[in-house]
Structure formats: C-alpha cells, structure tokens
Design a protein around this motif. Sequence first.
Motif, PDB file in Angstrom:
ATOM      1  N   LYS A 123       0.562  -1.267  -0.100  1.00 52.81           N
ATOM      2  CA  LYS A 123      -0.078  -0.085  -0.012  1.00 52.81           C
ATOM      3  C   LYS A 123       0.994   1.141   0.168  1.00 52.81           C
ATOM      4  CE  LYS A 123      -3.794  -0.067   0.025  1.00 52.81           C
ATOM      5  NZ  LYS A 123      -4.850  -0.157  -1.081  1.00 52.81           N
ATOM      6  N   THR A 124       2.147   1.191  -0.360  1.00 55.13           N
ATOM      7  CA  THR A 124       2.990   2.005  -0.327  1.00 55.13           C
ATOM      8  C   THR A 124       3.435   2.583  -1.850  1.00 55.13           C
ATOM      9  OG1 THR A 124       3.721   1.751   2.082  1.00 55.13           O
ATOM     10  CG2 THR A 124       5.206   3.223   0.621  1.00 55.13           C
ATOM     11  N   VAL A 125       3.577   3.697  -2.223  1.00 52.83           N
ATOM     12  CA  VAL A 125       4.165   4.230  -3.279  1.00 52.83           C
ATOM     13  C   VAL A 125       5.434   4.803  -3.086  1.00 52.83           C
ATOM     14  CG1 VAL A 125       2.797   6.144  -3.752  1.00 52.83           C
ATOM     15  CG2 VAL A 125       4.090   5.231  -5.775  1.00 52.83           C
ATOM     16  N   VAL A 126       6.712   4.429  -3.466  1.00 54.57           N
ATOM     17  CA  VAL A 126       8.094   5.246  -3.168  1.00 54.57           C
ATOM     18  C   VAL A 126       8.228   6.241  -4.589  1.00 54.57           C
ATOM     19  CG1 VAL A 126      10.266   4.872  -2.842  1.00 54.57           C
ATOM     20  CG2 VAL A 126       8.814   3.487  -1.838  1.00 54.57           C
ATOM     21  N   VAL A 127       8.233   7.257  -4.212  1.00 55.40           N
ATOM     22  CA  VAL A 127       8.719   8.423  -5.316  1.00 55.40           C
ATOM     23  C   VAL A 127      10.110   9.018  -4.979  1.00 55.40           C
ATOM     24  CG1 VAL A 127       7.807  10.612  -6.368  1.00 55.40           C
ATOM     25  CG2 VAL A 127       6.206   9.287  -5.148  1.00 55.40           C
ATOM     26  N   THR A 128      10.815   8.658  -5.978  1.00 50.88           N
ATOM     27  CA  THR A 128      12.223   9.129  -6.069  1.00 50.88           C
ATOM     28  C   THR A 128      12.490  10.255  -6.883  1.00 50.88           C
ATOM     29  OG1 THR A 128      12.777   6.672  -5.686  1.00 50.88           O
ATOM     30  CG2 THR A 128      14.668   8.503  -6.339  1.00 50.88           C
ATOM     31  N   VAL A 129      12.901  11.582  -6.272  1.00 53.12           N
ATOM     32  CA  VAL A 129      12.954  12.674  -7.062  1.00 53.12           C
ATOM     33  C   VAL A 129      14.744  12.940  -7.207  1.00 53.12           C
ATOM     34  CG1 VAL A 129      12.441  15.173  -7.234  1.00 53.12           C
ATOM     35  CG2 VAL A 129      10.831  13.610  -6.363  1.00 53.12           C
ATOM     36  N   SER A 130      15.205  13.008  -8.252  1.00 52.88           N
ATOM     37  CA  SER A 130      16.413  13.508  -8.424  1.00 52.88           C
ATOM     38  C   SER A 130      16.542  13.895  -9.906  1.00 52.88           C
ATOM     39  CB  SER A 130      17.633  12.328  -7.851  1.00 52.88           C
ATOM     40  OG  SER A 130      18.641  13.000  -8.563  1.00 52.88           O
ATOM     41  N   LYS A 131      16.803  15.166 -10.355  1.00 55.04           N
ATOM     42  CA  LYS A 131      16.976  15.454 -11.807  1.00 55.04           C
ATOM     43  C   LYS A 131      18.269  14.949 -12.447  1.00 55.04           C
ATOM     44  CE  LYS A 131      17.035  18.227 -15.405  1.00 55.04           C
ATOM     45  NZ  LYS A 131      16.383  18.214 -16.624  1.00 55.04           N
ATOM     46  N   SER A 132      19.359  14.781 -11.610  1.00 55.97           N
ATOM     47  CA  SER A 132      20.564  14.166 -12.262  1.00 55.97           C
ATOM     48  C   SER A 132      20.314  12.612 -12.205  1.00 55.97           C
ATOM     49  CB  SER A 132      21.616  14.826 -11.466  1.00 55.97           C
ATOM     50  OG  SER A 132      21.855  14.402 -10.229  1.00 55.97           O
ATOM     51  N   GLY A 133      19.882  12.296 -11.198  1.00 53.77           N
ATOM     52  CA  GLY A 133      19.587  10.707 -10.910  1.00 53.77           C
ATOM     53  C   GLY A 133      21.046  10.393 -10.374  1.00 53.77           C
ATOM     54  N   GLY A 134      21.895  11.390  -9.903  1.00 54.30           N
ATOM     55  CA  GLY A 134      23.121  10.921  -9.157  1.00 54.30           C
ATOM     56  C   GLY A 134      23.289  11.457  -7.831  1.00 54.30           C
ATOM     57  N   THR A 135      22.084  12.137  -7.183  1.00 57.99           N
ATOM     58  CA  THR A 135      22.124  12.553  -5.864  1.00 57.99           C
ATOM     59  C   THR A 135      22.280  11.334  -4.848  1.00 57.99           C
ATOM     60  OG1 THR A 135      20.896  14.477  -6.582  1.00 57.99           O
ATOM     61  CG2 THR A 135      20.893  14.066  -4.308  1.00 57.99           C
ATOM     62  N   ILE A 136      23.417  11.033  -4.395  1.00 60.47           N
ATOM     63  CA  ILE A 136      23.723   9.870  -3.658  1.00 60.47           C
ATOM     64  C   ILE A 136      22.726   9.706  -2.346  1.00 60.47           C
ATOM     65  CG2 ILE A 136      25.559  10.648  -2.164  1.00 60.47           C
ATOM     66  CD1 ILE A 136      24.964   7.092  -3.520  1.00 60.47           C
ATOM     67  N   GLU A 137      22.452  10.893  -1.637  1.00 61.19           N
ATOM     68  CA  GLU A 137      21.625  10.852  -0.579  1.00 61.19           C
ATOM     69  C   GLU A 137      20.056  10.344  -1.012  1.00 61.19           C
ATOM     70  OE1 GLU A 137      24.232  14.338   0.014  1.00 61.19           O
ATOM     71  OE2 GLU A 137      22.896  13.787  -1.605  1.00 61.19           O
ATOM     72  N   THR A 138      19.699  10.423  -2.037  1.00 58.74           N
ATOM     73  CA  THR A 138      18.423  10.181  -2.572  1.00 58.74           C
ATOM     74  C   THR A 138      18.360   8.817  -3.106  1.00 58.74           C
ATOM     75  OG1 THR A 138      17.694  12.427  -2.999  1.00 58.74           O
ATOM     76  CG2 THR A 138      16.584  10.801  -4.085  1.00 58.74           C
ATOM     77  N   VAL A 139      19.460   8.758  -4.181  1.00 57.14           N
ATOM     78  CA  VAL A 139      19.490   7.593  -5.072  1.00 57.14           C
ATOM     79  C   VAL A 139      19.965   6.273  -4.038  1.00 57.14           C
ATOM     80  CG1 VAL A 139      20.755   6.370  -6.989  1.00 57.14           C
ATOM     81  CG2 VAL A 139      20.142   8.646  -7.047  1.00 57.14           C
ATOM     82  N   GLY A 140      20.721   6.617  -3.014  1.00 57.30           N
ATOM     83  CA  GLY A 140      21.155   5.597  -2.048  1.00 57.30           C
ATOM     84  C   GLY A 140      19.939   5.052  -1.313  1.00 57.30           C
ATOM     85  N   GLN A 141      19.078   5.775  -1.048  1.00 59.87           N
ATOM     86  CA  GLN A 141      17.786   5.477  -0.219  1.00 59.87           C
ATOM     87  C   GLN A 141      16.900   4.472  -1.372  1.00 59.87           C
ATOM     88  OE1 GLN A 141      16.316   7.997   3.103  1.00 59.87           O
ATOM     89  NE2 GLN A 141      16.837   9.446   1.607  1.00 59.87           N
ATOM     90  N   TYR A 142      17.032   5.033  -2.510  1.00 62.02           N
ATOM     91  CA  TYR A 142      16.402   4.364  -3.666  1.00 62.02           C
ATOM     92  C   TYR A 142      16.636   2.993  -3.861  1.00 62.02           C
ATOM     93  CZ  TYR A 142      15.230   2.580  -8.430  1.00 62.02           C
ATOM     94  OH  TYR A 142      15.010   1.548  -9.345  1.00 62.02           O
ATOM     95  N   PHE A 143      18.061   2.541  -3.840  1.00 67.10           N
ATOM     96  CA  PHE A 143      18.594   1.413  -3.654  1.00 67.10           C
ATOM     97  C   PHE A 143      17.968   0.616  -2.504  1.00 67.10           C
ATOM     98  CE2 PHE A 143      22.572   3.387  -5.493  1.00 67.10           C
ATOM     99  CZ  PHE A 143      22.177   3.138  -7.048  1.00 67.10           C
ATOM    100  N   ILE A 144      17.771   0.990  -1.629  1.00 67.50           N
ATOM    101  CA  ILE A 144      17.521   0.312  -0.234  1.00 67.50           C
ATOM    102  C   ILE A 144      16.038   0.068  -0.303  1.00 67.50           C
ATOM    103  CG2 ILE A 144      17.034   0.565   2.241  1.00 67.50           C
ATOM    104  CD1 ILE A 144      19.691   1.906   2.374  1.00 67.50           C
ATOM    105  N   LEU A 145      15.197   0.995  -0.758  1.00 70.58           N
ATOM    106  CA  LEU A 145      13.791   0.812  -1.150  1.00 70.58           C
ATOM    107  C   LEU A 145      13.557  -0.289  -2.146  1.00 70.58           C
ATOM    108  CD1 LEU A 145      11.450   2.061   0.730  1.00 70.58           C
ATOM    109  CD2 LEU A 145      13.678   3.173   1.063  1.00 70.58           C
TER     110      LEU A 145
END
Length: 446
Positions: A123-145
């Motif tokens: 019941k959860t949608v994960v929305v990952t926001v990064s224009k460059s796709g290389g922001t490690i703080e964000t993309v790192g969490q994307y890997f985990i999720l």
Amino acid sequence: MADILDWTNANLDTLDMATHEAKADEMAARLREETGAGKLPFLTMPYANTLKDELEGLKEYLKGFDHMLLLGIGGSALGARALQEAFFPQQNQPGHKGPFLWIADNVDAYALEAYLARLPAEKTVVVTVSKSGGTIETVGQYFILKEWMQEKLGDTWHQNMLLVTDQEQGFLRGEVKTYGIRALPVPDNLGGRYSVLSAVGLIPALFLGMDIDALIAGATEVSSILASQELTGKELAKHSSFQLAVWAAALMDKGFDEMIFFAYIPLWASFGDWFAQLWAESLGKEGKGSQPLPAIGVTDQHSVNQMFMDGVRNKACLYLSCPNLPAGPKFPVDLPDQFSYVRGRDVGELIQAEGLGNRMALSQSGVPLVELEMGSDSPKQAGKLIALLGAATILTGWLMGINPLDQPAVELGKRLAKARMNADGLDEEKQDLNDFLTADRDLREF
C-alpha cells in the motif's frame, strides 16, 4: 480579497533605489532573451499542459496507495513539505487515518529503518526525485527501498515505484528503461529550488488531493507578464517581483545582509524553509548575498525575535500575513480579570493582534519590512507567492551581478563526501581529505 504588498515600513527613503530601478529596461531585455531561449521554465511553465495530463493519468494509480514515501533532498523535498503542511495539516493532527505522505530528505538511519519496518509495502508508493539521477543521498535510499520492495512484492515491485528525473539521461532514467518504472520528467533548465510547481512538488500534492490547477493558476497570474516576449522595462518596473528585487539589492548595498521571512500564517510556516533554500542557494555567491532567516509567528516572538529587534542592525524582513484566517474556538467568558481582554473572543483574533504588534515593533526597532498580505490562505494564493518570490530572487541575483540559477559552492562538500566513501577518481579531494584527517586536532572534553 486582494493580495497586497505593504511598503509603508520598507524604509525606502533611506535606500538608493534609483540605481537599481534604472536597470528595468536591461532586466526586461534579459527576461525576454532567457525566457525565449527556454532558460527560465519556472516563469514560462511550457510543461504545464502536458504535466496536467500526466497527473490526471496518475490519479487512479495513486488512489491505490495509503502511503507515499518521497525520497528527495533540498528542492526535491522542501516545496512538497511546505504544500503538505499548508494544505494537508490533518496528517499532523489527532485521528488522521490517511493518506500519509512521508518525506525522507536526509541521511537518517532511524527514520529509514522505521519506514522499512512499519510501512505496508503493498500500500506504499515510493517516489524518488532527482533531476540528475546521481544525488547519492536520494539514490542511495532508492537502492534500499528497491531491494525492500523486491523482497516484499517480488516481480511486481516496480509497480510501487515512481521516478521523477531527467527526461533523457541519468541513472534513474536508465532504471525507467530497464524495469518499466513509471516516471515523470523534471523539465530542462529547472533547478530544484524552483521546481515545486513541476512534477517534483505536484505529485505529492495530487496524492494528498490538493487543488493543483489553482496552484498553477496562481503562479501563472504572477509570472505570465514576466514570460512575455513583449515585456517592456516600464511594465517590469511596475511588477512586484522587480520592486522586491530592487529593494533587496538596495538593502544589501547598505549592509542589510540578513533577510527574515516571518510567517504569520501558521500552516504556511514551512514556506520559510523553502524560501531559505531559494534565497541562500541563489544569492550566496562571490562573497555577496543576504542570509535568509525563517521565523514563525507567534512562536519566534518568544525566542529569536529578541535578536531581530535589539541585535545588529543588519536585518530586513518579509512579513507574511493573512487577515482572513479561521476564527477558531472562543476563549471562555469565565476568566480571571487579568485575562479579561480575551473573554469570549476568537482565538483567531489573537494571532492577528500578535502579528500587528510584532510588525509594528520590528518597524519601530529599525527593521525595514515589507508585508505580504495574502487575501486568503488558498492554493491559488500559495501559487502566487511561490512565483513572486522565485521571480524576485532571480531578478535580485541579476541586479547583484551574479547567476541566481547555479550553486557552485555546494559541490565541494559533495565531492569530499564521495571521496570519504572511496568513490572512483577524486584524487585531489582524497588528498585534501587525508590532510584534513591527519592534521593535529585541538580536542577538549566537555
């Protein structure tokens, strides 16, 4: 009611406004050039109609979820949080049963572990926001999720993921192509701090049921003339964004190097944090700029306001108010005599009185102040505020002679952090890091 800028206490007669006002023709020409070249999508919003269609297509999809977990940092999160707190306050109030928006905007192991342990994956949608796709703080969490979703949902994991990134390139765009994950683009030339009225901020807004059309309409009302190829210097000189920019630049010329953003619309307090990034990241260049200071009325009257009114005389203030806030419950009639002045009166009257009193006190203490009086606290007015402050920031940067659209100093810390994690390359940064870590330290217990 109308939205008004009150300049009465702006101390205009003490500032050299004319030097910057004389640049109206030059600034109008620059706006025509840059909007015509597609460099200021924040003002022109060429993506608006397509985005509305894309969001309409997401409505039914998003209705299938109770939770949205937004992975983003800085401009990828601050606007969404401001909109959430302004127009979906029930999530922070007793008895709320959903939907829920969770914003993971930091490297926070405690919060991330809580999300993994307690959110229902299906019941959860994960929305990952990064224009460059290389922001490690964000993309790192994307890997985990991503791994978590794969473990919980198996082959359908990608159906619970949504990516907001560059239209053509970057790591996240590669994920879209590889796994067929739903995605919406961040338009070209749209920096994070200017992106709240794109998919970046409007997907969470849609999920929470906000009036997206009103937000966009409000912004367009302010920005449309600035985006016109017919814009003249005379028209720009009359525009509130240019007038604010002239005032801000003239203040800095005179040593006012701090800008307070005092919000007396309680639910809009997080717009102060959004403004702080917008102002600081845009204008803090080449030894120039003014430090933004978010403040919440009435809360900060009892804390940092002492510094504002009786500290160094280097502060100016943008004062956000609305005379049409809810009345709220009434104070009891049966009160001690010392509180007789509030007997039977609406709670809402108190914040208006506090706002007026503090505005007068700041002005009498020598703080140049412009009041942004909103006719209501509606989404349309929020859209107008976002566009006004964004345009004023761009114009202020141009008047200062700096580029308000880049953030070069931010990159050094990112490179050093990557060096610490032993990323490839970065030899110079790794040497600097080694020198820093091996230097003698002055360490003292407390």
